[in-house]
Scaffold this active site. Structure first.
Site, PDB file in Angstrom:
ATOM      1  N   ASP A 137     -19.280  30.231 -20.434  1.00 56.19           N
ATOM      2  CA  ASP A 137     -20.481  29.755 -19.760  1.00 56.19           C
ATOM      3  C   ASP A 137     -20.146  28.391 -19.171  1.00 56.19           C
ATOM      4  OD1 ASP A 137     -22.827  28.672 -18.931  1.00 56.19           O
ATOM      5  OD2 ASP A 137     -23.928  29.006 -20.796  1.00 56.19           O
ATOM      6  N   LYS A 160     -26.200  25.245 -11.875  1.00 58.85           N
ATOM      7  CA  LYS A 160     -26.177  23.796 -11.635  1.00 58.85           C
ATOM      8  C   LYS A 160     -25.388  23.425 -10.359  1.00 58.85           C
ATOM      9  CE  LYS A 160     -27.814  22.796 -16.163  1.00 58.85           C
ATOM     10  NZ  LYS A 160     -27.535  23.463 -17.417  1.00 58.85           N
ATOM     11  N   TYR A 215     -25.973  26.393 -25.494  1.00 56.00           N
ATOM     12  CA  TYR A 215     -27.154  26.894 -24.779  1.00 56.00           C
ATOM     13  C   TYR A 215     -26.689  27.759 -23.624  1.00 56.00           C
ATOM     14  CZ  TYR A 215     -31.576  26.881 -22.166  1.00 56.00           C
ATOM     15  OH  TYR A 215     -32.716  27.244 -21.497  1.00 56.00           O
TER      16      TYR A 215
END
Ligand SMILES: *Cc1c(COP(=O)(O)O)cnc(C)c1O
Length: 428
Positions: free
Chosen positions: A239, A267, A144
């Protein structure tokens, strides 16, 4: 536990917010039931609107790595807020956090701050395309990278063809530029490269996957990708929105000793405020506006509150030389406890773990890619999830999620969690 007030709040929310939530996985669609509304949180615990205390294994999907309402972060935000919350002009703190982040992460010279992991990945891909002059990217099924169009792609009909949109609203044209590979399958990547010679700008990957449960890269897989990229003039994008500042100071690049060309963050880097970032060496980053022609911008990018939270978080992680070791030890302890409880009760399972990322799959076979992750028994997961919830332990409401361990967890919390799992294992 009683969820009367949460249920009422959810009903109110459903009237004015699609599905009652501002991000789909919060809606409990994967496990059934209605979501729990949080009132407040401190350290390792959530306190919900019905007055229940939950041990939290989501931690805002990663950011609260040092626990909720972590004081240095909270204080930094409060002090900043008193001095104005947004200017749309440069501020010194942006340079401070940039310097610190660059000093912690290998192989990057410059970093650009954005507002989410989605923006970071989307911008990284644009930069890779602008830098290389090529259009196509390779992504891996089950990874994702946020919800921008290029990433909402599923496997097409043939193994070596382009993907197809997996959400209405993503155009076929966009899907044609995203090629889909199997995680941990270097030969599959080679096939795609051969079939699309000189057309691929970048390979983007979660270098330790966390969005199909936790899936470690096989030995040699990341190095193999690095070599393929070098041989074919392709940029490698890590990522590290989930893994960055979690698995090591320098993320997976440091942990596994593989250099990426562009690295994405989110995050943890925002300490719980909306922050993303992408970073690379000068030769690549200098292509970005206003230095270069690749456009990227944001009214609230580098927002002072967000930067203050991120800087306080990174400062703490940078100072504490034991934090990643402690996180790993706590997670390994939890892993042992879960494994014992499930084995004793003959519950078929596989546990994957890298550092403080861990996931439990209810299938006996190794989980190495999206296909094997999808084989897990979702009914067992649902029972497991609701059983834990009833015992005051909150894990992600989806079988495809990693548990995010926070350093605020004590061994007493872990023992309580393991005891809850021992109890539930008997019912699985
Ligand atoms: C969470 C996540 C994203 C998206 O970040 P948002 O801040 O939710 O937009 C991208 N990549 C990975 C690996 C993630 O875990």
């Amino acid at each position: 536990m009683i969820y009367k007030r949460s249920s009422a709040l959810f009903a109110d929310a459903e009237r004015v917010i699609p599905g009652g939530v501002n991000s789909p996985v919060r809606a409990f669609k994967g496990v059934g039931g209605t979501p729990i509304f949080v009132k407040e949180a401190k350290g390792a615990y959530l306190y919900d609107e019905d007055g229940n205390r939950l041990i939290d294994y989501i931690n805002s999907w990663g950011p609260m790595i040092l626990g909720h309402a972590f004081e240095p972060v909270v204080n930094a935000v409060i002090e900043k807020a008193k001095k104005g919350t947004s200017f749309g002009m440069p501020t010194e703190i942006e340079t401070k956090i940039a310097e610190l982040a660059i000093s912690m992460v290998p192989n990057v010279d410059k970093i650009r701050f954005v507002n989410s992991g989605t923006e970071a990945c989307m911008s990284a891909v644009r930069l890779a395309r602008g830098y290389s002059g090529k259009d196509k990217i390779i992504k891996f099924a089950g990874c994702y990278h946020g919800h921008s169009d290029s990433f909402l792609i599923q496997a097409g009909s043939g193994a070596v063809t382009f993907g197809t949109p997996n959400s209405p609203g993503v155009t076929q044209g966009t899907a044609m530029d995203t090629l889909l590979a199997r995680y941990n399958d270097l030969d599959n990547v080679k096939e795609l490269i051969i079939a699309n010679q000189s057309e691929i700008a970048a390979i983007i990957i979660e270098p330790v996957a966390g969005n199909m449960g936790c899936i470690p890269p096989k030995d040699g897989f990341l190095n193999g990708l690095r070599d393929l990229c070098d041989e074919n003039d392709i940029l490698l994008i890590f990522d590290e929105v989930m893994t960055g500042f979690r698995l090591a100071k320098g993320g997976v690049q440091e942990l596994m000793g593989v250099d990426a060309d562009i690295v994405c963050f989110g995050k943890v880097i925002g300490g719980g405020l909306p922050v993303g970032a992408f970073a690379a060496r000068n030769e690549i980053m200098n292509h970005l506006a206003p230095l270069g022609p690749v456009y990227q911008a944001g009214t609230l990018s580098g927002n002072p509150l967000a930067m203050a939270a991120g800087l306080a978080m990174l400062t703490e992680l940078n100072q504490d030389n034991q934090v990643f070791k402690r996180l790993e030890e706590k997670t390994a302890y939890l892993q042992d406890g879960i494994a014992k409880a499930l084995n004793t009760n003959n519950v078929l399972h596989t546990i994957n773990r890298v550092g403080s990322m861990i996931s439990v799959h209810f299938d006996k076979d190794p989980v190495i890619d999206f296909e094997t992750a999808a084989k897990g028994n979702n009914e067992t997961f649902k029972t497991f999830f609701h059983g834990l919830l009833a015992e005051g332990v909150y894990i992600a409401p989806s079988a495809f999620e990693t548990w995010f361990i926070t350093d605020a967890l004590t061994y007493k919390d872990l023992d309580e969690t393991i005891a809850a799992i021992e109890k539930i294992a008997k019912t699985l």
